[in-house]
Design a protein around this motif. Sequence first.
Motif, PDB file in Angstrom:
ATOM      1  N   VAL A  74      -2.680  -5.985   2.954  1.00  0.00           N
ATOM      2  CA  VAL A  74      -2.358  -4.699   3.587  1.00  0.00           C
ATOM      3  C   VAL A  74      -0.846  -4.466   3.552  1.00  0.00           C
ATOM      4  CG1 VAL A  74      -2.436  -3.423   5.779  1.00  0.00           C
ATOM      5  CG2 VAL A  74      -4.408  -4.785   5.060  1.00  0.00           C
ATOM      6  N   GLY A  75      -0.079  -5.540   3.547  1.00  0.00           N
ATOM      7  CA  GLY A  75       1.383  -5.453   3.576  1.00  0.00           C
ATOM      8  C   GLY A  75       1.997  -4.756   2.379  1.00  0.00           C
ATOM      9  N   ILE A  76       1.245  -4.547   1.315  1.00  0.00           N
ATOM     10  CA  ILE A  76       1.782  -3.833   0.150  1.00  0.00           C
ATOM     11  C   ILE A  76       2.174  -2.403   0.528  1.00  0.00           C
ATOM     12  CG2 ILE A  76      -0.420  -2.988  -0.752  1.00  0.00           C
ATOM     13  CD1 ILE A  76       2.486  -4.368  -2.846  1.00  0.00           C
ATOM     14  N   ALA A  77       1.599  -1.893   1.608  1.00  0.00           N
ATOM     15  CA  ALA A  77       1.938  -0.542   2.067  1.00  0.00           C
ATOM     16  C   ALA A  77       3.382  -0.466   2.563  1.00  0.00           C
ATOM     17  CB  ALA A  77       0.991  -0.100   3.176  1.00  0.00           C
ATOM     18  N   VAL A  78       3.924  -1.589   3.029  1.00  0.00           N
ATOM     19  CA  VAL A  78       5.287  -1.578   3.575  1.00  0.00           C
ATOM     20  C   VAL A  78       6.307  -1.154   2.529  1.00  0.00           C
ATOM     21  CG1 VAL A  78       7.099  -2.994   4.639  1.00  0.00           C
ATOM     22  CG2 VAL A  78       4.719  -3.221   5.392  1.00  0.00           C
TER      23      VAL A  78
ATOM     24  N   VAL B 139      15.532  -7.106  -2.086  1.00  0.00           N
ATOM     25  CA  VAL B 139      15.569  -8.476  -2.622  1.00  0.00           C
ATOM     26  C   VAL B 139      14.983  -9.457  -1.602  1.00  0.00           C
ATOM     27  CG1 VAL B 139      17.120 -10.353  -3.310  1.00  0.00           C
ATOM     28  CG2 VAL B 139      17.485  -8.041  -4.197  1.00  0.00           C
ATOM     29  N   LEU B 140      15.376  -9.329  -0.342  1.00  0.00           N
ATOM     30  CA  LEU B 140      14.856 -10.222   0.694  1.00  0.00           C
ATOM     31  C   LEU B 140      13.361 -10.014   0.936  1.00  0.00           C
ATOM     32  CD1 LEU B 140      17.827 -10.092   3.222  1.00  0.00           C
ATOM     33  CD2 LEU B 140      17.180 -11.991   1.727  1.00  0.00           C
ATOM     34  N   THR B 141      12.898  -8.772   0.841  1.00  0.00           N
ATOM     35  CA  THR B 141      11.473  -8.498   0.980  1.00  0.00           C
ATOM     36  C   THR B 141      10.705  -9.149  -0.165  1.00  0.00           C
ATOM     37  OG1 THR B 141      11.855  -6.442   2.176  1.00  0.00           O
ATOM     38  CG2 THR B 141       9.723  -6.662   1.068  1.00  0.00           C
ATOM     39  N   GLY B 142      11.248  -9.059  -1.372  1.00  0.00           N
ATOM     40  CA  GLY B 142      10.627  -9.720  -2.523  1.00  0.00           C
ATOM     41  C   GLY B 142      10.590 -11.231  -2.343  1.00  0.00           C
TER      42      GLY B 142
ATOM     43  N   ALA C 140       7.897 -12.039   0.214  1.00  0.00           N
ATOM     44  CA  ALA C 140       6.574 -11.912  -0.403  1.00  0.00           C
ATOM     45  C   ALA C 140       6.288 -13.105  -1.310  1.00  0.00           C
ATOM     46  CB  ALA C 140       6.481 -10.605  -1.187  1.00  0.00           C
ATOM     47  N   ALA C 141       7.292 -13.541  -2.056  1.00  0.00           N
ATOM     48  CA  ALA C 141       7.117 -14.699  -2.944  1.00  0.00           C
ATOM     49  C   ALA C 141       6.825 -15.967  -2.147  1.00  0.00           C
ATOM     50  CB  ALA C 141       8.362 -14.885  -3.814  1.00  0.00           C
ATOM     51  N   VAL C 142       7.555 -16.168  -1.054  1.00  0.00           N
ATOM     52  CA  VAL C 142       7.308 -17.343  -0.207  1.00  0.00           C
ATOM     53  C   VAL C 142       5.887 -17.299   0.337  1.00  0.00           C
ATOM     54  CG1 VAL C 142       7.937 -18.452   1.981  1.00  0.00           C
ATOM     55  CG2 VAL C 142       9.729 -17.763   0.379  1.00  0.00           C
ATOM     56  N   LEU C 143       5.459 -16.126   0.783  1.00  0.00           N
ATOM     57  CA  LEU C 143       4.112 -15.996   1.333  1.00  0.00           C
ATOM     58  C   LEU C 143       3.046 -16.255   0.268  1.00  0.00           C
ATOM     59  CD1 LEU C 143       2.312 -15.255   3.789  1.00  0.00           C
ATOM     60  CD2 LEU C 143       2.443 -12.880   2.996  1.00  0.00           C
ATOM     61  N   VAL C 144       3.178 -15.591  -0.872  1.00  0.00           N
ATOM     62  CA  VAL C 144       2.142 -15.647  -1.904  1.00  0.00           C
ATOM     63  C   VAL C 144       2.165 -16.962  -2.691  1.00  0.00           C
ATOM     64  CG1 VAL C 144       1.380 -14.548  -4.058  1.00  0.00           C
ATOM     65  CG2 VAL C 144       1.972 -13.145  -2.094  1.00  0.00           C
ATOM     66  N   LEU C 145       3.351 -17.515  -2.920  1.00  0.00           N
ATOM     67  CA  LEU C 145       3.454 -18.711  -3.764  1.00  0.00           C
ATOM     68  C   LEU C 145       3.475 -20.022  -2.985  1.00  0.00           C
ATOM     69  CD1 LEU C 145       6.083 -17.395  -6.339  1.00  0.00           C
ATOM     70  CD2 LEU C 145       3.580 -17.489  -6.584  1.00  0.00           C
TER      71      LEU C 145
ATOM     72  N   ILE D 260      10.757 -20.027   6.870  1.00  0.00           N
ATOM     73  CA  ILE D 260      11.590 -19.314   5.894  1.00  0.00           C
ATOM     74  C   ILE D 260      11.084 -17.887   5.720  1.00  0.00           C
ATOM     75  CG2 ILE D 260      12.232 -19.217   3.446  1.00  0.00           C
ATOM     76  CD1 ILE D 260      12.230 -22.343   3.552  1.00  0.00           C
ATOM     77  N   PHE D 261       9.773 -17.733   5.597  1.00  0.00           N
ATOM     78  CA  PHE D 261       9.160 -16.399   5.483  1.00  0.00           C
ATOM     79  C   PHE D 261       9.547 -15.531   6.680  1.00  0.00           C
ATOM     80  CE2 PHE D 261       5.482 -13.781   6.817  1.00  0.00           C
ATOM     81  CZ  PHE D 261       5.465 -12.866   5.776  1.00  0.00           C
ATOM     82  N   ASN D 262       9.402 -16.085   7.879  1.00  0.00           N
ATOM     83  CA  ASN D 262       9.719 -15.329   9.097  1.00  0.00           C
ATOM     84  C   ASN D 262      11.206 -14.999   9.187  1.00  0.00           C
ATOM     85  OD1 ASN D 262       7.035 -15.387   9.835  1.00  0.00           O
ATOM     86  ND2 ASN D 262       7.270 -17.110  11.227  1.00  0.00           N
ATOM     87  N   LEU D 263      12.063 -15.925   8.794  1.00  0.00           N
ATOM     88  CA  LEU D 263      13.507 -15.686   8.815  1.00  0.00           C
ATOM     89  C   LEU D 263      13.892 -14.571   7.840  1.00  0.00           C
ATOM     90  CD1 LEU D 263      16.246 -16.534   9.953  1.00  0.00           C
ATOM     91  CD2 LEU D 263      16.384 -18.244   8.139  1.00  0.00           C
ATOM     92  N   LEU D 264      13.277 -14.566   6.666  1.00  0.00           N
ATOM     93  CA  LEU D 264      13.548 -13.491   5.706  1.00  0.00           C
ATOM     94  C   LEU D 264      13.154 -12.136   6.279  1.00  0.00           C
ATOM     95  CD1 LEU D 264      12.399 -15.288   2.440  1.00  0.00           C
ATOM     96  CD2 LEU D 264      14.722 -14.494   2.956  1.00  0.00           C
ATOM     97  N   TRP D 265      11.988 -12.068   6.933  1.00  0.00           N
ATOM     98  CA  TRP D 265      11.564 -10.795   7.528  1.00  0.00           C
ATOM     99  C   TRP D 265      12.463 -10.381   8.683  1.00  0.00           C
ATOM    100  CZ3 TRP D 265       9.477  -6.962   5.517  1.00  0.00           C
ATOM    101  CH2 TRP D 265       8.499  -7.090   4.551  1.00  0.00           C
ATOM    102  N   ALA D 266      12.920 -11.350   9.455  1.00  0.00           N
ATOM    103  CA  ALA D 266      13.838 -11.019  10.556  1.00  0.00           C
ATOM    104  C   ALA D 266      15.140 -10.449   9.999  1.00  0.00           C
ATOM    105  CB  ALA D 266      14.114 -12.258  11.400  1.00  0.00           C
TER     106      ALA D 266
END
Length: 164
Positions: free
Chosen positions: A60-64, A88-91, A94-99, A142-148
């Motif tokens: 669902v996050g692809i909508a962001v 860049v940080l969003t990418g 997403a990479a950390v989450l997916v990979l 790391i994922f959460n820090l990037l989003w913050a």
Amino acid sequence: MTKLFLSLHVLAVIVAIGPVTVAASMFAPALRRAQADPSSERDLANVALLHRICRVYAGVGIAVPMFGFATAGSLGVLGSGWLVASIVLTGAAAAVLVLLVLPAQDRALSDLTAAAGVSDAGATAPGIATRAAGRLAMHTGIFNLLWATVTVLMIVRPGSTTGA
């Protein structure tokens, strides 16, 4: 139209990214509890539910970014440094989450379901399982820090006339 895109973008962040960050953060502790007692159906169900939440809301996050690009285009800020950094940080997030995060959750869940069907002698060694849970917690952090960081950039917008 800008206000509509911005509203949809913020709602998408709250509805999609919020659950992923919370569920992913809860996964490693739930995994450790389930590893401590592989026969506990409740702990296994909790881990499976948290993983499902992460997978579904990641999709669902692809909508962001879709609404984000629409908003940035209508505001005329697509070339701004703060926005490029946010992209860049969003990418990276997403990479950390997916990979890293989702595959590690998949492996952990598979290991748990396999361990639930065998005796303790056939279960994964405790040290290996603990390290895997620790690595998963680190990747989630790391994922959460990037989003913050993206959130702060979106609010402050360095160099913007409306930034703080």
